[in-house]
Design a protein around this motif. Structure first.
Motif, PDB file in Angstrom:
ATOM      1  N   GLU B 354       0.838  -1.203   0.000  1.00 10.01           N
ATOM      2  CA  GLU B 354       0.000   0.000   0.000  1.00 10.01           C
ATOM      3  C   GLU B 354       0.875   1.255   0.000  1.00 10.01           C
ATOM      4  O   GLU B 354       0.617   2.227  -0.702  1.00 10.01           O
ATOM      5  CB  GLU B 354      -0.948   0.005   1.201  1.00 10.01           C
ATOM      6  CG  GLU B 354      -2.012  -1.094   1.155  1.00 10.01           C
ATOM      7  CD  GLU B 354      -2.649  -1.246  -0.222  1.00 10.01           C
ATOM      8  OE1 GLU B 354      -2.948  -0.206  -0.855  1.00 10.01           O
ATOM      9  OE2 GLU B 354      -2.830  -2.397  -0.685  1.00 10.01           O
ATOM     10  N   LYS B 355       1.944   1.197   0.811  1.00 12.10           N
ATOM     11  CA  LYS B 355       2.864   2.320   0.896  1.00 12.10           C
ATOM     12  C   LYS B 355       3.529   2.554  -0.465  1.00 12.10           C
ATOM     13  O   LYS B 355       3.634   3.687  -0.939  1.00 12.10           O
ATOM     14  CB  LYS B 355       3.926   2.021   1.975  1.00 12.10           C
ATOM     15  CG  LYS B 355       4.586   3.266   2.547  1.00 12.10           C
ATOM     16  CD  LYS B 355       5.543   2.890   3.679  1.00 12.10           C
ATOM     17  CE  LYS B 355       6.959   3.327   3.336  1.00 12.10           C
ATOM     18  NZ  LYS B 355       7.973   2.618   4.090  1.00 12.10           N
ATOM     19  N   ALA B 358       1.056   4.096  -2.866  1.00  9.98           N
ATOM     20  CA  ALA B 358       0.798   5.501  -2.564  1.00  9.98           C
ATOM     21  C   ALA B 358       1.931   6.350  -3.128  1.00  9.98           C
ATOM     22  O   ALA B 358       1.712   7.409  -3.742  1.00  9.98           O
ATOM     23  CB  ALA B 358       0.657   5.700  -1.067  1.00  9.98           C
ATOM     24  N   GLU B 359       3.156   5.851  -2.911  1.00  9.65           N
ATOM     25  CA  GLU B 359       4.346   6.536  -3.421  1.00  9.65           C
ATOM     26  C   GLU B 359       4.289   6.620  -4.959  1.00  9.65           C
ATOM     27  O   GLU B 359       4.593   7.656  -5.556  1.00  9.65           O
ATOM     28  CB  GLU B 359       5.597   5.774  -2.959  1.00  9.65           C
ATOM     29  CG  GLU B 359       6.900   6.123  -3.641  1.00  9.65           C
ATOM     30  CD  GLU B 359       7.519   7.427  -3.137  1.00  9.65           C
ATOM     31  OE1 GLU B 359       6.884   8.073  -2.288  1.00  9.65           O
ATOM     32  OE2 GLU B 359       8.610   7.790  -3.624  1.00  9.65           O
ATOM     33  N   LYS B 361       1.651   6.614  -6.880  1.00 15.48           N
ATOM     34  CA  LYS B 361       0.630   7.583  -7.299  1.00 15.48           C
ATOM     35  C   LYS B 361       1.147   9.004  -7.139  1.00 15.48           C
ATOM     36  O   LYS B 361       0.898   9.876  -7.966  1.00 15.48           O
ATOM     37  CB  LYS B 361      -0.650   7.394  -6.475  1.00 15.48           C
ATOM     38  CG  LYS B 361      -1.497   6.238  -6.964  1.00 15.48           C
ATOM     39  CD  LYS B 361      -2.818   6.179  -6.197  1.00 15.48           C
ATOM     40  CE  LYS B 361      -3.549   4.889  -6.493  1.00 15.48           C
ATOM     41  NZ  LYS B 361      -4.491   4.556  -5.423  1.00 15.48           N
ATOM     42  N   ARG B 362       1.888   9.232  -6.023  1.00 16.42           N
ATOM     43  CA  ARG B 362       2.446  10.565  -5.769  1.00 16.42           C
ATOM     44  C   ARG B 362       3.411  10.938  -6.899  1.00 16.42           C
ATOM     45  O   ARG B 362       3.369  12.049  -7.440  1.00 16.42           O
ATOM     46  CB  ARG B 362       3.165  10.571  -4.420  1.00 16.42           C
ATOM     47  CG  ARG B 362       3.634  11.949  -3.959  1.00 16.42           C
ATOM     48  CD  ARG B 362       4.471  11.865  -2.680  1.00 16.42           C
ATOM     49  NE  ARG B 362       5.733  11.162  -2.863  1.00 16.42           N
ATOM     50  CZ  ARG B 362       6.799  11.694  -3.479  1.00 16.42           C
ATOM     51  NH1 ARG B 362       6.748  12.917  -3.952  1.00 16.42           N
ATOM     52  NH2 ARG B 362       7.918  10.996  -3.618  1.00 16.42           N
TER      53      ARG B 362
END
Lengths: 302, 533, 323
Positions: B354-355, B358-359, B361-362
């Motif tokens: 998940e982390k 998220a990274e 997507k950022r």
């Protein structure tokens, strides 16, 4: 791979010559009684056609969604026809596959058929050098091995529905053109065509008004058989890895690769798509036979 | 640290081999082995010329080589032993000179004695081919300076620089020793003919159908080979091979079958089927064409690798495809490969998906590519290309990237790669003897490696590679290699390592004496194979 | 007739030339070449120098028009060159694959004839009865079933059945032996492929037999024969069948010509090392010389048999040759 025309000339089974009743329901009943086998064909074709048309509403699952928790599952209430090696629902893939089959079958038959019709009638009407050159070109296309053509098309443009349709259509054109040409030749010399020419009618008018109507019957019969052949050809090409591309739902593709690997442990993967192809083409051929009986006056007399 | 890694590997290897259960039995003589060769006819029978395993599976039993991976311990990536030489040499001249003594009394099948001149001539053809002669693995020997035979029993290899990449390269399974007299007369003779000094003599070849060999009674290893002969049958189609194993029309297929085939055969035949499995020196790798926008942006490339949940995805995939192990660009079983702690520091190999996502997507947002969509080029081959491709497409959809696949047949696929007409491409990187320093060559910048279709230049990467190549201290080399791998896979994200392949060989349990290795190219001379019937 | 004959035969040549040009162009339009396949199909790496060496060795670095002239000049002398893949003469490559394909084709034809003629005749004689219906259903099913699927299913069935019965799964041998070396093994290999091909073939011929028979049965001389009080058996065998067979034999002949090139899928299913598989392989390997030769072989067979049929009909029907 031979998709040679099944040179069919058959007659109705149980032809019934009693006086026709009236009305839609009545005439349907009459047709069913006259053409019981043809009716079965129509029902089969309609069934799969319906499945293809309304696959979005009928299919219980997304036909391309992988489910790694439900791989190669046997038929059950959750998956009526089981799942394949990627966990995709086979029933859903067969329903969507019907769409692919009819798209490929109808497009190939129509494009191939009409190109053949134009070339055949034109060749017969104009005759002479045009006929000679066209016939040689068609000879080349007709004798060229389909598999090489398909391999080349796929290698050049990649796999995919459009390219499969192209590969299948090309060999249909000369076959149709030949039959149409010989039917058209037979009436080119009849008095009324000569008369029309003498009256100075335009080429297009003579062709459309006099020649085309006379080749319609053999043309329609051939068109029907083309649909079945195209579906079979698509299956064969997909089996050889030259057809429609994953993850599109297509019957031939469903029989390729994985299906054979899993044939003995998960036979449903290979059995159902094969049955779907068989029943559809079976239906189309029955329908074609019935159509012939209705359209061919010579056969009707019997 | 290093010892611990090795021990763990040794245990893993033993566990894998346990199924074979063939430790203490004494070999029986006789019988003919029938095996399947999973391909159509190879282009030629000349190993110096070809790259396909079909050539190795066809002709390896006819030939000897100078050195090889120990046939009794082929799972090792470092256990090299002599075949035609008498003793593995210690390098002299600061690691730049290797002197080999050649066995006495070795004869070619036509009776001609084999001397150092034959060995030298064969190797020269491979390393320094004459103008117009094809030698596809030439670049593996970039460190070799000279090959000489000072006398009939001695062969000397002089290197340009000392490197640990030399011995594994020398154990090349295709470096068959040919007769010098024949090569002098016609360098193409071996393409259509066979004349070796190996355990089996040529007995017949039907193009695209079968290859046959009979026992060489004059073989230099006492008692070997155990078989009277062998017959290899070509069958490109997998279903045929599985059916043939099931009905005992063939006893083994050496390349490897997918997990479903193993399960099917086991289910149908139980104990009559034995299975050997191993990590495979082949990896599925995504190459990104950095000439194409927006893939010139390292943020986009890193987002692509961060999106992939390798630790959960690969084990699931291993149920249907012949992949299994998560690893870096270095073969997971090798001492140069990063351990798990090191590996999890690489982008996309972290344990918290998940982390990572998220990274990813950022990064995409930062690069202005939230709605990225592209077409991935892929080869029209089921195992494992198609499966890995389907999985990758699914993984990228999790961070909102829409990907479609374009599958192409081998020839057109490679041409598309070379022409650079793609943005993202799923490739495989396959090698014979595990030799990480050579095996990573396709990841070097495009001006160095013609095989890198990423179309980028990176001098820092070259510097890191140079350090690893010239380092001879094992611990320092391990660290240098890790810095190189991290640069390629994370810092620059040139290459997305997806999964290492997994080799599964199910076979008739009466076949004994053959051991699996990380490559389907090696250990194919069949001298140690025997039948327990 | 003479003029028609000469012109019809002469027309074969432009067609052949056209086919030659078509295959030449198609093959070169495919991206990549044989060297890429040869060097790179294993996933290993190779250098640009190796690729160039391979190109030069095979001769595909020459200009295309030179390659085309070479090809045509070779055809004119019946010299097909050597396969780019194996380096062996193309003739040898084809000759070693031909017997399997020919044998399957002949066997399939025999099976087709054995099924089609009796069933087609019965179907016509019992027109519109349940026998007719059953025969026609059987025949349409033959046309509708994908032959490769039938093949896959039959292998599976044999394996599963033998395992169920004897505990040991059995399937026919997988390496072909010629008929004269080991007839039993040979037949066990060819049987299943011949049946799967033969079924479709039989279905097509059966329909032809049936309709030809129906046509003949309505002819005056049959009525006369029946009126004369001849035995029905004699009427059918001596008069009707003999005359109905002509179109049937034509169909069988034409189908046979196409069959050799049409075994592609069946050979794939049964792993037979025949012409059909060679054809797929040669295109996949981008082996220009071999593909060109195979295409010319198939095209020639098709065009010549087409021509023979045309000539045959011209001989039967004088109106055609005058048209």
């Amino acid at each position: 791979m031979t998709i040679a025309a099944p040179t069919p000339t058959g007659t109705a089974v149980f032809a019934d010559d009693r006086i026709p009743p009236r009305g839609v329901v009545a005439s349907t009943i009459r047709f069913v009684r006259r053409q019981p086998v043809g009716s079965i064909g129509i029902v089969l074709v309609a069934l799969f056609g319906f499945a293809g048309l309304f696959a979005d509403f009928l299919a219980p699952y997304n036909p391309t969604a992988n489910d790694f928790t439900a791989m190669t599952e046997a038929p059950s209430w959750a998956h009526w026809l089981g799942t394949d090696q990627l966990g995709r629902d086979i029933l859903s893939r067969i329903l969507f596959g019907a769409r692919t089959a009819f798209v490929v079958g109808l497009t190939s038959a129509l494009v191939g058929g009409f190109s053949g019709l134009v070339l055949g009638v034109g060749s017969a009407y104009f005759g002479g050098r045009i006929d000679l050159v066209l016939q040689r070109l068609l000879d080349i296309l007709m004798s060229f091995p389909l598999i090489i053509m398909a391999l080349a098309v796929v290698s050049i443009f990649g796999t995919g529905v459009h390219n499969v349709i192209a590969a299948i259509t090309i060999p249909l054109i000369p076959r149709c053109a030949r039959v149409v040409r010989s039917s058209a030749l037979a009436i080119r010399e009849v008095p009324y065509v000569d008369a029309a020419r003498a009256l100075g009618f335009s080429h297009s008018r003579i062709i459309l008004a006099h020649m085309v109507p006379n080749v319609v019957a053999p043309f329609l019969i051939m068109l029907t058989s083309f649909v079945g052949q195209a579906i079979l050809a698509e299956a064969s090409l997909s089996y050889l890895g030259l057809g429609v591309q994953e993850p599109v739902a297509a019957w031939g593709l469903m029989l390729q690769g994985g299906a054979e690997e899993y044939a003995s442990t998960a036979p449903w993967i290979a059995v159902f798509p094969g049955l779907a192809i068989m029943l559809t083409v079976f239906g189309i051929n029955l329908f074609g036979d019935a159509l012939r009986d209705v359209l061919d006056p010579k056969l009707r007399e019997r | 640290m290093k010892i611990a890694v090795r021990a763990a590997l040794a245990i893993a290897a033993t566990a894998l081999l346990a199924d074979a259960g063939q430790a203490a039995e004494s070999p029986k003589r006789g019988g003919t082995l029938t095996y399947m060769i999973p391909s159509d006819a190879p282009p030629s029978l000349d190993g110096h010329r070809e790259t396909t395993y079909a050539t190795a599976h066809t002709a390896a039993p006819f030939y000897s080589v100078l050195i090889r991976i120990n046939p009794d311990n082929p799972a090792s990536t470092t256990d090299f032993v002599c075949d035609l030489c008498t003793e593995m040499p210690q390098p002299t001249d600061a690691g730049k000179t290797y002197t080999f003594r050649i066995r006495d009394g070795v004869k070619f099948h036509d009776g001609t004695p084999l001397t150092a001149a034959d060995v030298t001539k064969s190797w020269q053809e491979i390393v320094f081919p004459d103008e117009g002669l094809l030698s596809p693995r030439q670049s593996n020997f970039m460190m070799v300076d000279k090959i000489k035979a000072p006398d009939p029993t001695t062969v000397v290899f002089s290197l340009k620089y000392a490197t640990t990449a030399f011995l594994p390269a020398l154990a090349d399974p295709y470096a068959w020793i040919y007769e010098k007299a024949i090569l002098d007369k016609d360098p193409h003779w071996y393409e259509k003919n066979v004349m070796g000094s190996g355990p089996f003599k040529f007995a017949g070849y039907e193009t695209g159908q079968s290859i046959e060999g009979v026992r060489n009674p004059d073989y230099y290893r006492q008692g070997q080979p155990y078989l009277d002969g062998f017959k290899g049958i070509y069958a490109a189609k997998q279903a045929t091979r599985i059916d043939a194993l099931r009905s005992d029309r063939a006893s083994i297929e050496f390349r490897g079958l997918p997990p479903a085939a193993r399960d099917e055969l086991k289910a149908a035949l139980g104990d009559q089927i034995a299975v050997q499995e191993s990590d495979w020196n082949c990896g599925s790798v995504v190459t990104i064409n950095e000439k194409v926008k927006p893939f010139d942006d390292v943020r986009v490339r890193r987002a692509l690798t961060l999106a992939i949940d390798r630790w959960n995805g690969v084990p699931a995939l291993s149920k249907i495809a012949d992949v299994r192990t998560v690893g870096s660009i270095v073969f997971p079983g090798d001492p140069l490969a990063p351990n798990k702690d090191e590996l999890t520091t690489i982008a996309g190999f972290g344990t918290d998906i998940e982390k990572s996502r998220a990274e990813a997507k950022r990064l995409l947002k930062e690069a202005g590519q939230e709605n990225l969509s592209f077409e991935m080029l892929n080869r029209d081959v089921d195992q494992p290309y198609k499966y890995v491709g389907i999985w990758a497409v699914d993984q990228w959809s999790k961070i909102g990237i829409k990907v479609t696949q374009k599958m192409m047949p081998t020839g057109p696929w490679m041409e598309t790669e070379r022409a650079g007409n793609f943005s993202v491409d799923l490739q495989a990187n396959c090698h014979a003897v595990v030799n990480p320093l050579i095996d990573v060559q396709p990841y070097l910048p495009s001006s160095v490696s013609a095989q890198n279709y990423g179309n980028y230049e990176d001098s820092e990467e070259m510097a890191l590679y140079g350090k690893a190549l010239h380092e001879t201290d094992p611990q320092k080399q391990h660290e240098a290699m890790f810095r190189f791998a991290k640069h390629v896979m994370d810092t620059q994200a040139h290459k997305l390592m997806m999964a290492w392949w997994y080799r599964i060989v199910p076979y008739r349990a009466y076949v004994k004496g053959w051991k699996i290795s990380p490559s389907h190219y090696i250990n194919q001379d069949l001298a140690t194979v025997w039948l327990d019937r | 007739m003479h003029r028609y004959l000469v012109s019809r035969v002469l027309l074969v040549f432009p067609t052949l030339l056209g086919a030659a040009a078509l295959v030449f162009i198609l093959m070169r339009l495919i991206p990549g070449d044989i060297c890429l396949v040869r060097l790179g199909s294993g996933g290993t790496s190779f250098s640009a120098a190796a690729l160039a060496a391979c190109h030069a060795e095979i001769g595909i670095d020459r200009p295309w028009w030179l390659q085309f002239l070479d090809f045509i000049w070779g055809l004119a002398r019946f010299d097909f060159g050597t396969s780019m893949w194996s380096g062996k003469p193309v003739i040898q490559e084809i000759a070693s694959r031909f017997p399997v394909s020919l044998e399957v084709a002949v066997m399939a034809t025999l099976i087709a004839i054995a099924i089609a003629i009796p069933l087609g005749t019965i179907s016509a004689l019992k027109q519109n009865t349940w026998i007719d219906l059953a025969v026609r259903t059987f025949s349409i099913a033959g046309i509708a079933t994908p032959s490769f699927w039938l093949g896959i299913m039959s292998i599976l069935l044999v394996l599963d059945l033998t395992q169920a019965i004897s505990g040991h799964p059995w399937m026919p041998s997988i390496d072909y032996v010629p008929l004269w070396k080991d007839p039993i093994r040979n037949l066990s290999i060819v049987m299943l492929p011949a049946i799967t091909v033969g079924y479709r073939y039989a279905a097509v011929s059966m329909r032809m037999t049936r309709s030809a028979m129906l046509e003949v049965l309505r002819e005056d001389y049959i009525r006369t024969a029946r009126a004369k009080g001849l035995l029905e058996k004699i009427v059918i065998n001596r008069h009707a069948l003999k005359n109905a067979l002509l179109p049937v034999v034509t169909v069988i002949g034409i189908e046979f010509a196409f069959l050799i090139g049409g075994l592609v899928v069946t050979e794939q299913v049964f792993n037979l090392n025949g012409i059909g598989r060679l054809m797929v392989l040669s295109v996949q390997n981008q082996d220009y010389t071999l593909t060109q030769a195979l295409v010319m072989l198939v095209v020639t067979i098709a065009i010549v048999s087409n021509m023979l049929v045309d000539l045959f009909y011209a001989w039967l029907d004088p109106r055609i040759r005058l048209a």
